[in-house]
Design a protein around this motif. Structure first.
Motif, mmCIF file in Angstrom:
data_model
loop_
_atom_site.group_PDB
_atom_site.id
_atom_site.type_symbol
_atom_site.label_atom_id
_atom_site.label_comp_id
_atom_site.label_asym_id
_atom_site.label_seq_id
_atom_site.Cartn_x
_atom_site.Cartn_y
_atom_site.Cartn_z
ATOM 1 N N TYR A 95 0.788 -1.220 0.000
ATOM 2 C CA TYR A 95 0.000 0.000 0.000
ATOM 3 C C TYR A 95 0.829 1.283 0.000
ATOM 4 C CZ TYR A 95 -3.192 -3.592 1.758
ATOM 5 O OH TYR A 95 -3.908 -4.746 1.921
ATOM 6 N N ILE A 96 2.088 1.201 0.448
ATOM 7 C CA ILE A 96 2.922 2.401 0.520
ATOM 8 C C ILE A 96 4.292 2.100 -0.080
ATOM 9 C CG2 ILE A 96 1.750 3.427 2.510
ATOM 10 C CD1 ILE A 96 3.866 2.263 4.323
ATOM 11 N N PRO A 97 5.011 3.118 -0.580
ATOM 12 C CA PRO A 97 6.309 2.894 -1.220
ATOM 13 C C PRO A 97 7.364 2.372 -0.248
ATOM 14 C CG PRO A 97 5.419 5.053 -1.799
ATOM 15 C CD PRO A 97 4.570 4.522 -0.685
ATOM 16 N N SER A 98 8.408 1.759 -0.807
ATOM 17 C CA SER A 98 9.454 1.167 0.025
ATOM 18 C C SER A 98 10.188 2.214 0.851
ATOM 19 C CB SER A 98 10.448 0.403 -0.854
ATOM 20 O OG SER A 98 11.071 1.269 -1.796
ATOM 21 N N GLY A 99 10.421 3.400 0.289
ATOM 22 C CA GLY A 99 11.100 4.445 1.043
ATOM 23 C C GLY A 99 10.288 4.898 2.242
ATOM 24 N N LEU A 100 8.990 5.091 2.057
ATOM 25 C CA LEU A 100 8.114 5.483 3.160
ATOM 26 C C LEU A 100 8.054 4.388 4.217
ATOM 27 C CD1 LEU A 100 6.047 7.293 4.519
ATOM 28 C CD2 LEU A 100 4.313 6.428 2.911
ATOM 29 N N THR A 101 8.021 3.132 3.778
ATOM 30 C CA THR A 101 8.018 2.017 4.723
ATOM 31 C C THR A 101 9.258 2.051 5.615
ATOM 32 O OG1 THR A 101 6.828 0.652 3.121
ATOM 33 C CG2 THR A 101 7.912 -0.492 4.927
ATOM 34 N N ALA A 102 10.408 2.256 5.003
ATOM 35 C CA ALA A 102 11.652 2.295 5.771
ATOM 36 C C ALA A 102 11.655 3.448 6.769
ATOM 37 C CB ALA A 102 12.843 2.419 4.834
ATOM 38 N N LEU A 103 11.084 4.562 6.380
ATOM 39 C CA LEU A 103 11.028 5.709 7.292
ATOM 40 C C LEU A 103 10.150 5.409 8.510
ATOM 41 C CD1 LEU A 103 10.738 8.529 4.630
ATOM 42 C CD2 LEU A 103 12.688 8.117 6.126
ATOM 43 N N LEU A 104 9.041 4.715 8.291
ATOM 44 C CA LEU A 104 8.169 4.360 9.410
ATOM 45 C C LEU A 104 8.842 3.344 10.342
ATOM 46 C CD1 LEU A 104 4.764 4.093 7.517
ATOM 47 C CD2 LEU A 104 5.430 5.860 9.154
ATOM 48 N N VAL A 105 9.612 2.433 9.767
ATOM 49 C CA VAL A 105 10.323 1.454 10.586
ATOM 50 C C VAL A 105 11.386 2.129 11.445
ATOM 51 C CG1 VAL A 105 11.802 -0.612 10.484
ATOM 52 C CG2 VAL A 105 9.810 -0.441 9.015
ATOM 53 N N ALA A 106 11.733 3.370 11.114
ATOM 54 C CA ALA A 106 12.702 4.107 11.925
ATOM 55 C C ALA A 106 12.191 4.413 13.320
ATOM 56 C CB ALA A 106 13.082 5.416 11.225
ATOM 57 N N THR A 107 10.942 4.060 13.618
ATOM 58 C CA THR A 107 10.435 4.201 14.987
ATOM 59 C C THR A 107 10.920 3.077 15.900
ATOM 60 O OG1 THR A 107 8.405 3.019 14.359
ATOM 61 C CG2 THR A 107 8.353 5.424 14.239
ATOM 62 N N VAL A 108 11.521 2.026 15.342
ATOM 63 C CA VAL A 108 11.949 0.883 16.158
ATOM 64 C C VAL A 108 12.846 1.283 17.328
ATOM 65 C CG1 VAL A 108 13.411 -1.188 16.115
ATOM 66 C CG2 VAL A 108 11.581 -0.927 14.459
ATOM 67 N N PRO A 109 13.894 2.102 17.136
ATOM 68 C CA PRO A 109 14.729 2.450 18.292
ATOM 69 C C PRO A 109 13.970 3.166 19.395
ATOM 70 C CG PRO A 109 15.850 3.011 16.245
ATOM 71 C CD PRO A 109 14.438 2.668 15.886
ATOM 72 N N MET A 110 12.951 3.945 19.033
ATOM 73 C CA MET A 110 12.139 4.599 20.066
ATOM 74 C C MET A 110 11.380 3.567 20.882
ATOM 75 S SD MET A 110 10.750 8.084 18.287
ATOM 76 C CE MET A 110 9.863 7.294 16.957
ATOM 77 N N PHE A 111 10.775 2.598 20.197
ATOM 78 C CA PHE A 111 10.078 1.532 20.914
ATOM 79 C C PHE A 111 11.044 0.745 21.796
ATOM 80 C CE2 PHE A 111 6.956 1.537 17.187
ATOM 81 C CZ PHE A 111 5.997 2.238 17.891
ATOM 82 N N LEU A 112 12.247 0.462 21.287
ATOM 83 C CA LEU A 112 13.226 -0.298 22.064
ATOM 84 C C LEU A 112 13.642 0.454 23.324
ATOM 85 C CD1 LEU A 112 15.536 -1.686 19.230
ATOM 86 C CD2 LEU A 112 14.077 -3.029 20.751
ATOM 87 N N ALA A 113 13.856 1.771 23.203
ATOM 88 C CA ALA A 113 14.294 2.553 24.356
ATOM 89 C C ALA A 113 13.211 2.608 25.430
ATOM 90 C CB ALA A 113 14.670 3.962 23.908
ATOM 91 N N VAL A 114 11.987 2.875 25.023
ATOM 92 C CA VAL A 114 10.897 3.015 25.998
ATOM 93 C C VAL A 114 10.515 1.664 26.597
ATOM 94 C CG1 VAL A 114 8.495 3.719 26.297
ATOM 95 C CG2 VAL A 114 10.024 5.109 24.909
ATOM 96 N N LEU A 115 10.331 0.648 25.755
ATOM 97 C CA LEU A 115 9.945 -0.665 26.264
ATOM 98 C C LEU A 115 11.079 -1.294 27.078
ATOM 99 C CD1 LEU A 115 8.077 -2.124 23.146
ATOM 100 C CD2 LEU A 115 7.084 -1.148 25.222
ATOM 101 N N GLY A 116 12.332 -0.984 26.693
ATOM 102 C CA GLY A 116 13.461 -1.483 27.477
ATOM 103 C C GLY A 116 13.436 -0.951 28.894
ATOM 104 N N TRP A 117 13.061 0.317 29.046
ATOM 105 C CA TRP A 117 12.939 0.908 30.380
ATOM 106 C C TRP A 117 11.776 0.283 31.137
ATOM 107 C CZ3 TRP A 117 9.445 5.565 31.123
ATOM 108 C CH2 TRP A 117 9.358 5.907 32.488
ATOM 109 N N TRP A 118 10.614 0.182 30.495
ATOM 110 C CA TRP A 118 9.441 -0.383 31.160
ATOM 111 C C TRP A 118 9.664 -1.828 31.605
ATOM 112 C CZ3 TRP A 118 5.085 1.559 27.341
ATOM 113 C CH2 TRP A 118 4.860 2.922 27.572
ATOM 114 N N SER A 119 10.439 -2.577 30.815
ATOM 115 C CA SER A 119 10.658 -3.989 31.135
ATOM 116 C C SER A 119 11.806 -4.205 32.114
ATOM 117 C CB SER A 119 10.939 -4.768 29.847
ATOM 118 O OG SER A 119 12.148 -4.327 29.262
ATOM 119 N N GLY A 120 12.543 -3.134 32.442
ATOM 120 C CA GLY A 120 13.666 -3.257 33.347
ATOM 121 C C GLY A 120 14.955 -3.694 32.692
#
Length: 310
Positions: A95-120
């Motif tokens: 549904y969306i171009p490959s470049g846009l997909t890669a940009l959205l996946v750039a949220t992964v480090p944010m999820f890792l940082a926040v969930l890493g803190w929540w999980s200890g």
């Protein structure tokens, strides 16, 4: 058994190079592969094939057989990283171009940082992280508001594609953090093969239940799709995924996740150069915000790791 030696700087740099360059190119590879292949069956057989090859080779080399519990761990991690993570990205690229997909996946480090803190698993993020999260949300909003202007398999559903990719990024982060403390086998190569095999088979089953095999014939697959598929199996799966599994063991999860803000640069440039994907102000603005955001999150996470946990 003696403790494993600390990894060399050269091996760590090579692993990051594999993630940064190879995974940046796999978005375009996925785009070419699903032009004539069903998305989940393509992704599932890609990883199942790579996993079987890697697992079989390591067992032939003398690695011990994993336990039943190890296979259960591999099934959970493989489902998170591949069935949800890669499968969601593959579906989203309809549904969306490959470049846009890669940009959205750039949220992964944010999820890792926040969930890493929540999980200890990591220290409480520094205030700098809050700024990064706010910028990241702004960047995602800009990207979601920017319709894809280049060829996609199923145009007109940009919101659905964006949602699929963001959910995939979240579940990928959950699986990555879980794998930090729960390993299917001592060898990262056996573990990677097990996870690819399990996650790939889950995707194949879901693809069959979704009806992707109906009306599909191998004769309709183009040469370009076959070449992309071969690249995804060898480099995208066996080389890069194994490098990621290994890095999760030797560096902080959020640092391993930095591939996600280098990949967009590679993916957007390749999409523009080889797939006719256009660049516009909305995408560039969203890209800039996300890149700055994940950099702030990672830097903030490294700052907080130097202070004791509360």
């Amino acid at each position: 058994m003696s403790a494993p030696a600390s990894p060399s700087r050269a091996s760590i740099l090579l692993a990051f190079a594999a993630l940064y360059i190879i995974w940046g190119s796999t978005y375009l590879g996925i785009r070419f592969a699903i032009d004539s292949m069903p998305p989940l069956l393509m992704a599932g057989t890609r990883y199942a094939t790579a996993g079987a090859l890697l697992y079989g080779y390591m067992r032939w080399k003398g690695e011990p057989a994993p336990t039943t519990h190890g296979w259960g761990t591999a099934l959970f991690i493989g489902t998170c990283l591949l069935a949800f993570g890669n499968g969601g990205v593959t579906l989203g690229e309809q549904y969306i171009p490959s470049g846009l997909t890669a940009l959205l996946v750039a949220t992964v480090p944010m999820f890792l940082a926040v969930l890493g803190w929540w999980s200890g698993l990591a220290s409480r993020p520094a205030p700098l992280v809050a700024v990064g999260l706010a910028l990241g949300l702004g960047g995602v909003y800009l990207l979601a508001r920017t319709p894809g202007v280049s060829h996609v398999a199923l145009p007109g559903h940009e919101g659905l594609g964006t949602t699929l990719v963001l959910v995939a990024a979240l579940v990928w982060a959950i699986g990555s953090l879980y794998s930090k403390k729960h390993q299917p086998a001592p060898s990262p190569f056996i573990s990677g093969g097990m996870q690819m095999l399990c996650g790939g088979l889950v995707m194949v089953v879901v693809g069959l239940l979704k009806g992707e095999a109906q009306g599909f014939a191998l004769a309709q697959v183009t040469a370009k799709s076959w070449l992309a598929y071969a690249y995804l199996v060898t480099f995208g799966s066996i080389v890069a995924f194994t490098a990621y599994i290994w890095l999760l063991r030797v560096v902080e999860p959020a640092i391993a996740g930095t591939y996600a803000f280098v990949n967009p640069v590679v993916a957007v440039l390749l999409g523009w150069a080889f797939a006719g994907e256009e660049l516009n102000a909305g995408m560039l603005g969203g890209a800039a915000l996300i890149v700055v955001a994940v950099a702030l999150v990672v830097l903030g996470g490294r700052q907080s790791s130097t202070t004791p946990k509360k």
